[in-house]
Design a protein around this motif. Structure first.
Motif, PDB file in Angstrom:
ATOM      1  N   ILE A  49      -8.393 -10.442 -10.891  1.00  0.00           N
ATOM      2  CA  ILE A  49      -8.886  -9.220 -11.108  1.00  0.00           C
ATOM      3  C   ILE A  49      -9.365  -8.423  -9.631  1.00  0.00           C
ATOM      4  CG2 ILE A  49     -11.328  -8.232 -11.910  1.00  0.00           C
ATOM      5  CD1 ILE A  49     -11.307 -10.212 -14.211  1.00  0.00           C
ATOM      6  N   ALA A  50      -9.857  -9.341  -8.846  1.00  0.00           N
ATOM      7  CA  ALA A  50     -10.221  -8.998  -7.522  1.00  0.00           C
ATOM      8  C   ALA A  50      -9.143  -8.427  -6.678  1.00  0.00           C
ATOM      9  CB  ALA A  50     -10.981  -9.978  -6.816  1.00  0.00           C
ATOM     10  N   ALA A  51      -7.896  -9.269  -6.838  1.00  0.00           N
ATOM     11  CA  ALA A  51      -6.932  -9.015  -5.733  1.00  0.00           C
ATOM     12  C   ALA A  51      -6.116  -7.640  -6.524  1.00  0.00           C
ATOM     13  CB  ALA A  51      -6.016  -9.931  -5.602  1.00  0.00           C
ATOM     14  N   ALA A  55      -9.049  -5.685  -3.872  1.00  0.00           N
ATOM     15  CA  ALA A  55      -8.954  -5.967  -2.316  1.00  0.00           C
ATOM     16  C   ALA A  55      -7.652  -6.157  -2.094  1.00  0.00           C
ATOM     17  CB  ALA A  55      -9.626  -7.354  -2.044  1.00  0.00           C
ATOM     18  N   GLY A  56      -6.833  -6.484  -2.882  1.00  0.00           N
ATOM     19  CA  GLY A  56      -5.236  -6.573  -2.725  1.00  0.00           C
ATOM     20  C   GLY A  56      -5.021  -7.962  -1.602  1.00  0.00           C
ATOM     21  N   GLU A 226      -4.999   1.287   1.257  1.00  0.00           N
ATOM     22  CA  GLU A 226      -5.651   2.194   1.515  1.00  0.00           C
ATOM     23  C   GLU A 226      -6.803   2.523   0.527  1.00  0.00           C
ATOM     24  OE1 GLU A 226      -5.020   7.055   2.244  1.00  0.00           O
ATOM     25  OE2 GLU A 226      -3.313   5.754   2.122  1.00  0.00           O
ATOM     26  N   GLU A 227      -7.990   2.824   0.713  1.00  0.00           N
ATOM     27  CA  GLU A 227      -8.950   3.160  -0.305  1.00  0.00           C
ATOM     28  C   GLU A 227      -8.711   4.307  -1.227  1.00  0.00           C
ATOM     29  OE1 GLU A 227     -13.457   4.511  -0.048  1.00  0.00           O
ATOM     30  OE2 GLU A 227     -13.216   2.663   1.166  1.00  0.00           O
ATOM     31  N   THR A 228      -8.931   4.010  -2.383  1.00  0.00           N
ATOM     32  CA  THR A 228      -8.891   4.965  -3.519  1.00  0.00           C
ATOM     33  C   THR A 228     -10.079   5.253  -4.382  1.00  0.00           C
ATOM     34  OG1 THR A 228      -7.635   3.597  -5.077  1.00  0.00           O
ATOM     35  CG2 THR A 228      -6.156   4.835  -3.616  1.00  0.00           C
ATOM     36  N   VAL A 238     -14.428   2.405  -6.762  1.00  0.00           N
ATOM     37  CA  VAL A 238     -13.841   2.175  -5.496  1.00  0.00           C
ATOM     38  C   VAL A 238     -12.801   0.996  -5.477  1.00  0.00           C
ATOM     39  CG1 VAL A 238     -14.105   2.040  -3.000  1.00  0.00           C
ATOM     40  CG2 VAL A 238     -15.821   3.376  -4.162  1.00  0.00           C
ATOM     41  N   ASN A 239     -11.616   1.364  -4.987  1.00  0.00           N
ATOM     42  CA  ASN A 239     -10.604   0.420  -5.107  1.00  0.00           C
ATOM     43  C   ASN A 239      -9.988   0.581  -3.603  1.00  0.00           C
ATOM     44  OD1 ASN A 239     -10.268   2.198  -7.942  1.00  0.00           O
ATOM     45  ND2 ASN A 239      -9.816   0.275  -8.181  1.00  0.00           N
ATOM     46  N   PHE A 240      -9.755  -0.847  -3.228  1.00  0.00           N
ATOM     47  CA  PHE A 240      -9.206  -1.029  -1.798  1.00  0.00           C
ATOM     48  C   PHE A 240     -10.146  -0.564  -0.685  1.00  0.00           C
ATOM     49  CE2 PHE A 240      -5.866  -0.555  -5.290  1.00  0.00           C
ATOM     50  CZ  PHE A 240      -5.851  -1.981  -5.287  1.00  0.00           C
ATOM     51  N   GLY A 241      -9.445  -0.491   0.414  1.00  0.00           N
ATOM     52  CA  GLY A 241     -10.309  -0.496   1.585  1.00  0.00           C
ATOM     53  C   GLY A 241     -11.379  -1.124   1.815  1.00  0.00           C
ATOM     54  N   PHE A 242     -12.163  -0.542   2.759  1.00  0.00           N
ATOM     55  CA  PHE A 242     -13.331  -1.834   3.038  1.00  0.00           C
ATOM     56  C   PHE A 242     -14.147  -1.662   1.643  1.00  0.00           C
ATOM     57  CE2 PHE A 242     -17.919  -2.023   4.235  1.00  0.00           C
ATOM     58  CZ  PHE A 242     -18.058  -3.317   4.941  1.00  0.00           C
ATOM     59  N   GLY A 243     -14.584  -0.654   0.994  1.00  0.00           N
ATOM     60  CA  GLY A 243     -15.460  -0.818  -0.239  1.00  0.00           C
ATOM     61  C   GLY A 243     -14.746  -1.768  -1.193  1.00  0.00           C
ATOM     62  N   GLY A 244     -13.448  -1.689  -1.438  1.00  0.00           N
ATOM     63  CA  GLY A 244     -12.883  -2.516  -2.280  1.00  0.00           C
ATOM     64  C   GLY A 244     -12.894  -3.768  -2.013  1.00  0.00           C
TER      65      GLY A 244
END
Length: 497
Positions: A49-51, A55-56, A226-228, A238-244
């Motif tokens: 779920i997390a990846a 976070a990828g 990249e954050e989306t 918020v997905n990915f990036g620092f927030g993700g």
């Protein structure tokens, strides 16, 4: 009658002397319980779920971040456990230092932590058990192994009609089985756990070593996607990036909560003042290293956006044509998740026991079985609640609620241990947290920082839970607390002197 009254240390010492639980756990037995609780749902399920969603490949960073936050808290837990080696964990520590309301609120959130933790693991266990049966060409209908929300999603993906009713029957049944083991006693539970822990560690090492040969570094590009931002049910996500990465850290934080379960077993440890602190720190360090390595292997074997969210470890090996390994991993995950449930539910009932001994919960929760010397009534109650919630609730909802309770409890422990060091510097401390005021401050800051990244709907549910807890305290617990009779503790102090 002050809400800030504290329980005298002499009262804790008296509780330890008249402890009716069986002291059978050694240093490594406690460490095994910690590892048994830590390695489970976090590594076998939540990594997917997390990846996949947040976070990828940077999932490894999420584990590092969550691990650092836990390390600060674990050092504070270790000092407390050496001073007050009693069942009750953070609740008991706060009661002896900060005050009754503070302690109650920690205990109330520990209920959330352990109960939701065990529920999350029960749902994860069901996912792997169904996958295991599928390997033997036995398939459950969607409505019989999922909650209604998840069953509807899976039906939509499969292009079939959504069921009108659904129940996660495997999760329900495994909870009842674990409940029956716990009623029989800590010795039997510990033996079961030790066997499963050996299997789990062996398989985790297998995943790391065997999977390393199938890593494609191209799957790590970009390491931090990249954050989306998306809107789901009217809520910004918020997905990915620092927030993700930070959101993923709050999700996988659940994977670390096992180390504090060690402190709930102090009443059954042979030498709690030395062995409990050792087991807390040792289990956390061992599992953190394993988590980071596994997350790197998984995201290296399979591109993060195609990781299976219900059984990521097994699916990663299947994607690389290692069907034979899927059998090993799935069997180990199914067994491993059982031990996590066992320790979570064990910790929950011991916290109830400690709170009931202090009068903050009804006597029902401290009644011990005449033969097994276990709090069997509360074990049956906890088992029934977890079984029902696991049967009808999606895994991501309960795991985040669990993380919220844990984060707050960890922050409170860091505060409480600093207060105790200041107020009672003369107490014997077999283990002392190094650079306490720095470590404690970082622990508080880190855990509150992670709470900021928990999703809004989880905050709403958490606030409701907190309001209910405060109401219970003022309507029942404050009136029935044993501290309403301070002369009893005065006598204890006189006898001690």
């Amino acid at each position: 009658m002050s809400i800030w009254r504290v329980k005298p240390v002499s009262a804790f010492e008296a509780d330890m002397k008249k402890n009716d639980l069986k002291r059978v756990l050694t240093k490594w037995g406690l460490t095994s319980l910690g590892i048994g609780a830590i390695i489970g749902g976090g590594i076998f399920t939540l990594t997917g779920i997390a990846a996949h969603d947040y976070a990828g490949p940077a999932l490894a960073l999420s584990f590092v971040i969550a691990g650092i936050g836990c390390l600060f808290a674990s050092l504070c837990y270790a000092e407390f456990a050496s001073v007050l080696p009693v069942e009750g964990s953070a609740y008991a520590y706060a009661y002896g230092t900060v005050g009754e309301l503070f302690a109650w609120f920690i205990g109330w959130n520990l209920i959330l932590e352990y109960m939701m933790g065990a529920t999350t693991v029960a749902v994860a266990w069901s996912g792997y058990f169904v996958k295991l049966l599928h390997l033997f060409h036995i398939d459950f209908p969607i409505w019989l192994c999922n909650d209604l929300t998840t069953a509807t999603e899976k039906a939509r993906e499969a292009g079939i009609e959504a069921p009108a009713f659904a129940i996660n029957l495997p999760a329900f049944i495994i909870t009842l089985i674990v409940t029956s083991i716990l009623v029989k006693g800590i010795k039997e539970a510990a033996k079961t756990n030790n066997i499963i822990v050996i299997i789990k560690i062996a398989v985790v090492l297998f995943v790391i070593i065997a999977g390393a040969f199938y890593i494609d570094t191209a799957n790590w590009q970009p390491f931090v996607p990249e954050e989306t931002t998306t809107i789901v049910d009217g809520v910004e996500k918020v997905n990915f990036g620092f927030g993700g990465v930070m959101t993923a850290a709050t999700i996988v934080f659940f994977a670390y909560i096992g180390f504090d379960a060690v402190s709930t077993q102090a009443g059954e440890a042979i030498n709690p003042k030395k062995d409990v602190p050792f087991a807390i720190v040792a289990s956390l360090i061992i599992c953190t290293v394993l988590y980071i390595l596994v997350s790197l292997v998984l995201t290296g074997m399979v591109k993060y956006d195609v990781l299976d969210k219900s059984a990521p470890v097994a699916s990663a090996f299947a994607e690389n044509g290692l069907g034979w390994a899927v059998f090993i991993i799935t069997i180990a995950a199914t067994a491993g998740l059982t031990s996590v449930m066992l320790v979570m539910m064990l910790g929950q009932t011991r916290i109830f026991l400690g709170m009931a001994k202090d009068g903050l919960l009804p006597p029902f929760f401290k009644d011990l079985h005449s033969t097994f010397k276990t709090p069997y009534k509360s074990t049956y109650l906890v088992g029934a609640i977890i079984a029902l919630v696991a049967a009808f609730t999606p895994i991501d909802k309960v795991s985040e609620m669990c993380s919220m309770g844990t984060l707050l409890a960890f922050a409170m422990v860091c505060i409480a241990v600093m207060i105790l060091r200041y107020k009672k510097p003369e107490l014997e401390r077999p283990y002392k947290t190094p650079a306490l005021y720095l470590v404690g401050t970082l622990g508080v800051s880190f855990n509150l920082f992670l709470m900021y990244y928990v999703r809004a709907e989880t905050w709403y549910a958490f606030i409701i839970w907190g309001v209910i807890g405060i109401a219970v305290y003022f309507f029942y617990s404050k009136k029935h607390a044993k501290l309403n009779n301070p002369e009893e503790f005065d006598r204890l102090d006189e006898n001690r002197n």
